[in-house]
Design a protein around this motif. Sequence first.
Motif, PDB file in Angstrom:
ATOM      1  N   VAL A   1       0.898  -1.122   0.113  1.00 18.86           N
ATOM      2  CA  VAL A   1       0.261   0.066  -0.055  1.00 18.86           C
ATOM      3  C   VAL A   1       1.013   1.193  -0.006  1.00 18.86           C
ATOM      4  CG1 VAL A   1      -1.956  -1.001   1.229  1.00 18.86           C
ATOM      5  CG2 VAL A   1      -0.207  -0.020   2.547  1.00 18.86           C
ATOM      6  N   PRO A   2       0.327   2.333  -0.525  1.00 16.83           N
ATOM      7  CA  PRO A   2       0.984   3.521  -0.595  1.00 16.83           C
ATOM      8  C   PRO A   2       1.538   4.155   0.912  1.00 16.83           C
ATOM      9  CG  PRO A   2      -0.824   3.778  -1.768  1.00 16.83           C
ATOM     10  CD  PRO A   2      -0.994   2.639  -1.210  1.00 16.83           C
ATOM     11  N   SER A   3       2.580   4.637   1.043  1.00 20.99           N
ATOM     12  CA  SER A   3       3.213   5.161   2.329  1.00 20.99           C
ATOM     13  C   SER A   3       2.356   6.146   2.744  1.00 20.99           C
ATOM     14  CB  SER A   3       4.634   5.468   2.412  1.00 20.99           C
ATOM     15  OG  SER A   3       4.875   6.660   1.247  1.00 20.99           O
ATOM     16  N   SER A   4       1.555   6.733   2.046  1.00 26.45           N
ATOM     17  CA  SER A   4       0.723   7.808   2.304  1.00 26.45           C
ATOM     18  C   SER A   4      -0.507   7.500   3.043  1.00 26.45           C
ATOM     19  CB  SER A   4       0.221   8.822   1.214  1.00 26.45           C
ATOM     20  OG  SER A   4      -0.202   7.995   0.220  1.00 26.45           O
ATOM     21  N   GLY A   5      -0.850   6.098   3.113  1.00 27.12           N
ATOM     22  CA  GLY A   5      -2.124   5.804   3.718  1.00 27.12           C
ATOM     23  C   GLY A   5      -1.995   4.472   4.623  1.00 27.12           C
ATOM     24  N   LYS A   6      -2.975   3.725   4.914  1.00 30.64           N
ATOM     25  CA  LYS A   6      -2.694   2.427   5.629  1.00 30.64           C
ATOM     26  C   LYS A   6      -3.472   1.315   4.955  1.00 30.64           C
ATOM     27  CE  LYS A   6      -6.144   3.735   9.047  1.00 30.64           C
ATOM     28  NZ  LYS A   6      -6.392   3.772  10.576  1.00 30.64           N
ATOM     29  N   VAL A   7      -3.418   0.173   5.497  1.00 32.99           N
ATOM     30  CA  VAL A   7      -4.019  -0.861   4.762  1.00 32.99           C
ATOM     31  C   VAL A   7      -5.492  -1.095   5.309  1.00 32.99           C
ATOM     32  CG1 VAL A   7      -3.192  -2.929   6.240  1.00 32.99           C
ATOM     33  CG2 VAL A   7      -4.057  -3.289   4.019  1.00 32.99           C
ATOM     34  N   ASN A   8      -6.618  -1.255   4.877  1.00 33.72           N
ATOM     35  CA  ASN A   8      -7.808  -1.663   5.210  1.00 33.72           C
ATOM     36  C   ASN A   8      -8.028  -3.228   5.441  1.00 33.72           C
ATOM     37  OD1 ASN A   8     -10.634  -2.257   5.060  1.00 33.72           O
ATOM     38  ND2 ASN A   8     -11.105  -0.112   4.996  1.00 33.72           N
ATOM     39  N   LEU A   9      -7.843  -3.899   6.759  1.00 29.03           N
ATOM     40  CA  LEU A   9      -7.776  -4.983   6.674  1.00 29.03           C
ATOM     41  C   LEU A   9      -8.921  -5.774   6.290  1.00 29.03           C
ATOM     42  CD1 LEU A   9      -6.100  -5.335  10.354  1.00 29.03           C
ATOM     43  CD2 LEU A   9      -5.054  -5.793   8.188  1.00 29.03           C
ATOM     44  N   LYS A  10     -10.215  -5.119   6.361  1.00 34.59           N
ATOM     45  CA  LYS A  10     -11.242  -5.853   5.860  1.00 34.59           C
ATOM     46  C   LYS A  10     -11.142  -5.855   4.417  1.00 34.59           C
ATOM     47  CE  LYS A  10     -14.767  -4.784   9.516  1.00 34.59           C
ATOM     48  NZ  LYS A  10     -15.935  -4.129   9.847  1.00 34.59           N
ATOM     49  N   ARG A  11     -11.026  -5.069   3.742  1.00 36.30           N
ATOM     50  CA  ARG A  11     -10.897  -4.935   2.387  1.00 36.30           C
ATOM     51  C   ARG A  11      -9.885  -6.140   1.527  1.00 36.30           C
ATOM     52  NH1 ARG A  11     -10.605   0.948   0.226  1.00 36.30           N
ATOM     53  NH2 ARG A  11     -11.370   1.775   2.235  1.00 36.30           N
ATOM     54  N   LEU A  12      -8.646  -5.909   2.571  1.00 39.26           N
ATOM     55  CA  LEU A  12      -7.391  -6.718   2.100  1.00 39.26           C
ATOM     56  C   LEU A  12      -8.218  -8.236   2.369  1.00 39.26           C
ATOM     57  CD1 LEU A  12      -4.250  -7.561   1.613  1.00 39.26           C
ATOM     58  CD2 LEU A  12      -4.082  -7.346   4.149  1.00 39.26           C
ATOM     59  N   ALA A  13      -8.633  -8.594   3.447  1.00 40.06           N
ATOM     60  CA  ALA A  13      -8.926 -10.065   3.696  1.00 40.06           C
ATOM     61  C   ALA A  13      -9.858 -10.387   2.545  1.00 40.06           C
ATOM     62  CB  ALA A  13      -9.824 -10.276   5.086  1.00 40.06           C
ATOM     63  N   LYS A  14     -10.986  -9.543   2.150  1.00 38.92           N
ATOM     64  CA  LYS A  14     -11.841  -9.864   1.027  1.00 38.92           C
ATOM     65  C   LYS A  14     -11.079 -10.395  -0.286  1.00 38.92           C
ATOM     66  CE  LYS A  14     -15.665  -8.445  -1.555  1.00 38.92           C
ATOM     67  NZ  LYS A  14     -16.755  -7.151  -1.957  1.00 38.92           N
ATOM     68  N   ALA A  15     -10.088  -9.211  -0.554  1.00 39.64           N
ATOM     69  CA  ALA A  15      -9.191  -9.634  -1.795  1.00 39.64           C
ATOM     70  C   ALA A  15      -8.354 -10.889  -1.809  1.00 39.64           C
ATOM     71  CB  ALA A  15      -8.181  -8.180  -2.112  1.00 39.64           C
ATOM     72  N   ALA A  16      -7.757 -11.298  -0.538  1.00 39.25           N
ATOM     73  CA  ALA A  16      -7.119 -12.258  -0.621  1.00 39.25           C
ATOM     74  C   ALA A  16      -7.903 -13.755  -0.294  1.00 39.25           C
ATOM     75  CB  ALA A  16      -6.295 -12.237   0.789  1.00 39.25           C
ATOM     76  N   GLY A  17      -9.140 -13.569  -0.054  1.00 37.09           N
ATOM     77  CA  GLY A  17     -10.230 -14.512  -0.055  1.00 37.09           C
ATOM     78  C   GLY A  17     -10.135 -15.325   1.311  1.00 37.09           C
ATOM     79  N   VAL A  18      -9.952 -14.456   2.373  1.00 38.19           N
ATOM     80  CA  VAL A  18      -9.839 -14.774   3.838  1.00 38.19           C
ATOM     81  C   VAL A  18     -11.127 -14.169   4.673  1.00 38.19           C
ATOM     82  CG1 VAL A  18      -7.481 -15.744   3.671  1.00 38.19           C
ATOM     83  CG2 VAL A  18      -8.102 -13.642   4.549  1.00 38.19           C
ATOM     84  N   LYS A  19     -11.163 -14.794   5.725  1.00 40.81           N
ATOM     85  CA  LYS A  19     -12.296 -14.421   6.652  1.00 40.81           C
ATOM     86  C   LYS A  19     -11.865 -12.877   7.387  1.00 40.81           C
ATOM     87  CE  LYS A  19     -14.799 -18.398   7.591  1.00 40.81           C
ATOM     88  NZ  LYS A  19     -15.454 -19.285   8.508  1.00 40.81           N
TER      89      LYS A  19
END
Length: 153
Positions: free
Chosen positions: A60-78
């Motif tokens: 992710v860009p250093s100007s932001g942070k990761v959204n863990l819910k969106r990451l989990a969805k994109a990775a196909g995990v709960k």
Amino acid sequence: MTPAIVFLEKQKAAFTLHQYDCTAQDDFGAHAAEQLGVPPERVFKTLLTEGEQGAVVALVPSSGKVNLKRLAKAAGVKKLEMMPPQKAERLTGFKVGGISPFAQKKRLVTVLDASAQEHDTVLVSGGKRGLSVGISAAEIARLLNAACAPIAE
């Protein structure tokens, strides 16, 4: 030469090296952007997360942070949570502030924030503090079999 650079050369990847004097103790991405004179949204940090199904790498860009819910969805995990720094170092073989998405000890599921596609190249860690690699989003996706999704906020 770091394992990440060796990996990129072996894969005949199109990339550029960018070295800088790293004096930061945290927020390494913002420091790299400042030192290299590039916008922070072009410098991507490598973050490690974990869940019941294992580890997932977020770029992710250093100007932001990761959204863990969106990451989990994109990775196909709960569900995912941030991995403790010491565990991330053991798992990847790199020190915090220099964790590269390339040539980690074990190939992990990787998700690249979709904003990377807005730039010709983005900068990611080259495998040690003070070394970044300029590379296209398409090349990152090809080399890491990475998904591309809007995971940053």
